[in-house]
Design a protein around this motif. Structure first.
Motif, PDB file in Angstrom:
ATOM      1  N   CYS A 160       0.810  -1.222   0.000  1.00  0.00           N
ATOM      2  CA  CYS A 160       0.000   0.000   0.000  1.00  0.00           C
ATOM      3  C   CYS A 160       0.844   1.273   0.000  1.00  0.00           C
ATOM      4  CB  CYS A 160      -0.949   0.011   1.199  1.00  0.00           C
ATOM      5  SG  CYS A 160      -0.131   0.242   2.802  1.00  0.00           S
ATOM      6  N   SER A 161       2.181   1.109   0.133  1.00  0.00           N
ATOM      7  CA  SER A 161       3.136   2.228   0.108  1.00  0.00           C
ATOM      8  C   SER A 161       2.991   3.171   1.298  1.00  0.00           C
ATOM      9  CB  SER A 161       3.002   3.027  -1.199  1.00  0.00           C
ATOM     10  OG  SER A 161       3.255   2.202  -2.314  1.00  0.00           O
ATOM     11  N   SER A 162       2.272   2.763   2.326  1.00  0.00           N
ATOM     12  CA  SER A 162       2.105   3.596   3.511  1.00  0.00           C
ATOM     13  C   SER A 162       3.206   3.315   4.522  1.00  0.00           C
ATOM     14  CB  SER A 162       0.747   3.329   4.169  1.00  0.00           C
ATOM     15  OG  SER A 162      -0.310   3.635   3.302  1.00  0.00           O
ATOM     16  N   GLU A 163       3.514   4.325   5.336  1.00  0.00           N
ATOM     17  CA  GLU A 163       4.437   4.103   6.441  1.00  0.00           C
ATOM     18  C   GLU A 163       3.682   3.364   7.540  1.00  0.00           C
ATOM     19  OE1 GLU A 163       5.832   6.929   9.795  1.00  0.00           O
ATOM     20  OE2 GLU A 163       7.260   7.246   8.144  1.00  0.00           O
ATOM     21  N   TYR A 164       4.342   2.415   8.177  1.00  0.00           N
ATOM     22  CA  TYR A 164       3.706   1.657   9.249  1.00  0.00           C
ATOM     23  C   TYR A 164       4.751   1.195  10.248  1.00  0.00           C
ATOM     24  CZ  TYR A 164       5.609  -2.745   7.406  1.00  0.00           C
ATOM     25  OH  TYR A 164       6.452  -3.754   7.018  1.00  0.00           O
ATOM     26  N   GLN A 165       4.293   0.754  11.389  1.00  0.00           N
ATOM     27  CA  GLN A 165       5.140   0.126  12.396  1.00  0.00           C
ATOM     28  C   GLN A 165       4.441  -1.116  12.917  1.00  0.00           C
ATOM     29  OE1 GLN A 165       6.040   4.135  14.609  1.00  0.00           O
ATOM     30  NE2 GLN A 165       7.529   2.630  15.349  1.00  0.00           N
ATOM     31  N   VAL A 166       5.209  -2.163  13.144  1.00  0.00           N
ATOM     32  CA  VAL A 166       4.666  -3.372  13.762  1.00  0.00           C
ATOM     33  C   VAL A 166       4.679  -3.151  15.263  1.00  0.00           C
ATOM     34  CG1 VAL A 166       5.007  -5.838  14.155  1.00  0.00           C
ATOM     35  CG2 VAL A 166       5.485  -4.863  11.899  1.00  0.00           C
ATOM     36  N   ASN A 167       3.519  -3.194  15.873  1.00  0.00           N
ATOM     37  CA  ASN A 167       3.426  -2.949  17.311  1.00  0.00           C
ATOM     38  C   ASN A 167       4.092  -4.071  18.102  1.00  0.00           C
ATOM     39  OD1 ASN A 167       1.929  -0.543  16.999  1.00  0.00           O
ATOM     40  ND2 ASN A 167       0.020  -1.713  16.823  1.00  0.00           N
ATOM     41  N   PHE A 168       4.790  -3.681  19.149  1.00  0.00           N
ATOM     42  CA  PHE A 168       5.444  -4.661  20.010  1.00  0.00           C
ATOM     43  C   PHE A 168       4.398  -5.609  20.600  1.00  0.00           C
ATOM     44  CE2 PHE A 168       6.918  -5.839  24.346  1.00  0.00           C
ATOM     45  CZ  PHE A 168       8.016  -6.602  23.965  1.00  0.00           C
ATOM     46  N   GLY A 169       4.697  -6.885  20.559  1.00  0.00           N
ATOM     47  CA  GLY A 169       3.785  -7.882  21.107  1.00  0.00           C
ATOM     48  C   GLY A 169       2.838  -8.482  20.093  1.00  0.00           C
ATOM     49  N   THR A 170       2.825  -7.934  18.868  1.00  0.00           N
ATOM     50  CA  THR A 170       1.973  -8.496  17.818  1.00  0.00           C
ATOM     51  C   THR A 170       2.798  -9.400  16.907  1.00  0.00           C
ATOM     52  OG1 THR A 170       2.351  -6.631  16.300  1.00  0.00           O
ATOM     53  CG2 THR A 170       0.495  -6.465  17.839  1.00  0.00           C
ATOM     54  N   ALA A 171       2.137 -10.351  16.271  1.00  0.00           N
ATOM     55  CA  ALA A 171       2.813 -11.290  15.373  1.00  0.00           C
ATOM     56  C   ALA A 171       2.420 -10.985  13.930  1.00  0.00           C
ATOM     57  CB  ALA A 171       2.448 -12.726  15.728  1.00  0.00           C
ATOM     58  N   PRO A 172       3.326 -10.412  13.131  1.00  0.00           N
ATOM     59  CA  PRO A 172       2.999 -10.116  11.738  1.00  0.00           C
ATOM     60  C   PRO A 172       2.829 -11.393  10.926  1.00  0.00           C
ATOM     61  CG  PRO A 172       5.335  -9.767  12.134  1.00  0.00           C
ATOM     62  CD  PRO A 172       4.707 -10.029  13.472  1.00  0.00           C
ATOM     63  N   ALA A 173       2.118 -11.296   9.819  1.00  0.00           N
ATOM     64  CA  ALA A 173       1.885 -12.472   8.977  1.00  0.00           C
ATOM     65  C   ALA A 173       3.189 -13.037   8.442  1.00  0.00           C
ATOM     66  CB  ALA A 173       0.952 -12.099   7.819  1.00  0.00           C
ATOM     67  N   LEU A 174       4.127 -12.156   8.078  1.00  0.00           N
ATOM     68  CA  LEU A 174       5.427 -12.581   7.552  1.00  0.00           C
ATOM     69  C   LEU A 174       6.518 -11.697   8.131  1.00  0.00           C
ATOM     70  CD1 LEU A 174       4.587 -13.003   3.738  1.00  0.00           C
ATOM     71  CD2 LEU A 174       4.836 -14.833   5.420  1.00  0.00           C
ATOM     72  N   ARG A 175       7.723 -12.234   8.220  1.00  0.00           N
ATOM     73  CA  ARG A 175       8.884 -11.454   8.620  1.00  0.00           C
ATOM     74  C   ARG A 175       9.932 -11.525   7.521  1.00  0.00           C
ATOM     75  NH1 ARG A 175       9.405  -9.023  13.314  1.00  0.00           N
ATOM     76  NH2 ARG A 175       8.067  -9.603  15.070  1.00  0.00           N
ATOM     77  N   CYS A 176      10.614 -10.409   7.286  1.00  0.00           N
ATOM     78  CA  CYS A 176      11.658 -10.357   6.267  1.00  0.00           C
ATOM     79  C   CYS A 176      12.763 -11.357   6.601  1.00  0.00           C
ATOM     80  CB  CYS A 176      12.224  -8.942   6.174  1.00  0.00           C
ATOM     81  SG  CYS A 176      13.564  -8.777   4.969  1.00  0.00           S
TER      82      CYS A 176
ATOM     83  N   GLY B 163       8.577  -6.976  10.105  1.00  0.00           N
ATOM     84  CA  GLY B 163       7.280  -7.609   9.938  1.00  0.00           C
ATOM     85  C   GLY B 163       6.470  -6.965   8.827  1.00  0.00           C
ATOM     86  N   SER B 164       5.564  -7.720   8.242  1.00  0.00           N
ATOM     87  CA  SER B 164       4.717  -7.204   7.173  1.00  0.00           C
ATOM     88  C   SER B 164       3.620  -6.305   7.738  1.00  0.00           C
ATOM     89  CB  SER B 164       4.095  -8.359   6.381  1.00  0.00           C
ATOM     90  OG  SER B 164       3.354  -9.215   7.235  1.00  0.00           O
ATOM     91  N   HIS B 165       3.032  -5.504   6.868  1.00  0.00           N
ATOM     92  CA  HIS B 165       1.992  -4.549   7.250  1.00  0.00           C
ATOM     93  C   HIS B 165       0.638  -5.248   7.313  1.00  0.00           C
ATOM     94  CE1 HIS B 165      -0.151  -0.474   6.284  1.00  0.00           C
ATOM     95  NE2 HIS B 165      -0.130  -0.717   7.581  1.00  0.00           N
ATOM     96  N   ASP B 166      -0.128  -4.937   8.330  1.00  0.00           N
ATOM     97  CA  ASP B 166      -1.473  -5.504   8.462  1.00  0.00           C
ATOM     98  C   ASP B 166      -2.474  -4.572   7.770  1.00  0.00           C
ATOM     99  OD1 ASP B 166      -3.650  -7.019   9.186  1.00  0.00           O
ATOM    100  OD2 ASP B 166      -3.763  -6.222  11.235  1.00  0.00           O
ATOM    101  N   CYS B 167      -2.369  -4.479   6.435  1.00  0.00           N
ATOM    102  CA  CYS B 167      -3.269  -3.627   5.662  1.00  0.00           C
ATOM    103  C   CYS B 167      -4.106  -4.503   4.727  1.00  0.00           C
ATOM    104  CB  CYS B 167      -2.480  -2.599   4.839  1.00  0.00           C
ATOM    105  SG  CYS B 167      -1.370  -3.322   3.596  1.00  0.00           S
ATOM    106  N   ASP B 168      -5.147  -3.925   4.165  1.00  0.00           N
ATOM    107  CA  ASP B 168      -6.030  -4.693   3.285  1.00  0.00           C
ATOM    108  C   ASP B 168      -5.275  -5.243   2.083  1.00  0.00           C
ATOM    109  OD1 ASP B 168      -8.148  -4.159   4.945  1.00  0.00           O
ATOM    110  OD2 ASP B 168      -8.909  -2.474   3.763  1.00  0.00           O
ATOM    111  N   GLU B 169      -4.348  -4.425   1.543  1.00  0.00           N
ATOM    112  CA  GLU B 169      -3.618  -4.849   0.351  1.00  0.00           C
ATOM    113  C   GLU B 169      -2.714  -6.052   0.637  1.00  0.00           C
ATOM    114  OE1 GLU B 169      -4.593  -0.496  -0.226  1.00  0.00           O
ATOM    115  OE2 GLU B 169      -3.971  -1.819   1.426  1.00  0.00           O
TER     116      GLU B 169
END
Length: 220
Positions: free
Chosen positions: A99-115, A121-127
């Motif tokens: 989505c090209s937006s700036e984001y931060q992965v909140n501490f304590g959350t588990a992103p869908a993917l990690r680099c 961590g990946s962005h939790d956006c609709d795209e």
């Protein structure tokens, strides 16, 4: 001003960690300076014992042993410290590849993917969530591949090798996957104009070695 805003968000992130940290983790965090180069912070953290570093790693939700074999994942303090620094900086502001937006992965959350390279961590956006849903429809093409965040993808000059969708996605150049193990499968390609692709860990290693060789040649 944009740089000042990012710096303030980084300071706020470190402050948030300090506010939630246990005494041992807080002691290590005070030695971490977000204004310094990662190499400097690694040297600072290496002053702490492995026992303290493992407490801090657990605070950051870094697994210390293989869930199946129960063997340690980090054979020495240097490797553990490297991962700790990456996990801290993964909480810094980043740009979403979808989505090209700036984001931060909140501490304590588990992103869908990690680099695969930097642990971002990946962005939790609709795209990005829509992309994950798309990937779930082609699981046979994901085995042995890795996901890279947009920063690592661009920094290592990696070119996409496959398209996953029949229509061009948003301006993304990040390969996607769920497993770091090498794969000999050839990915599908439904549209060469798409920039969204997957890359195997084997292919990634080859490309990164090429980049390292080029950098060494430039320094000679």
């Amino acid at each position: 001003m944009a740089s000042d805003s990012v710096d303030q968000k980084i300071k706020s992130t470190i402050g948030g960690l300090l506010g939630r940290a246990d005494p041992v983790s807080k002691k290590i965090l005070t030695a971490f300076d977000p204004s310094k180069d990662p190499a400097v912070n690694k040297r600072s953290l290496l002053k702490f014992s492995r026992a303290d570093l493992e407490v801090f790693a657990e605070f950051l939700s870094i697994p210390l042993e293989d869930s199946r074999s129960k063997t340690k994942l980090f054979s020495n303090r240097e490797k553990l410290v490297k991962h700790i620094v990456l996990r801290i900086t993964a909480l810094y502001p980043s740009t979403c590849s979808e989505c090209s937006s700036e984001y931060q992965v909140n501490f304590g959350t588990a992103p869908a993917l990690r680099c695969f390279i930097c642990s971002q961590g990946s962005h939790d956006c609709d795209e990005f969530n829509a992309l994950i849903e798309t990937l779930h429809t082609v699981p046979s093409h994901l085995s042995g591949s890795v996901w890279l965040c947009s920063g690592c993808y661009d920094a290592n000059n990696l070119s996409p090798i496959a398209a996953l969708r029949e229509t061009p996605p948003s301006a993304s150049a990040t390969p996607i996957s769920t497993s770091p193990q090498p794969s000999r499968q050839e990915p599908c390609s439904s549209n060469n104009s798409s920039r969204e692709g997957i890359i195997s860990a084997e292919e990634l290693t080859t490309k990164l070695n090429m980049v390292a060789s080029q950098q060494a040649s430039n320094q000679d």
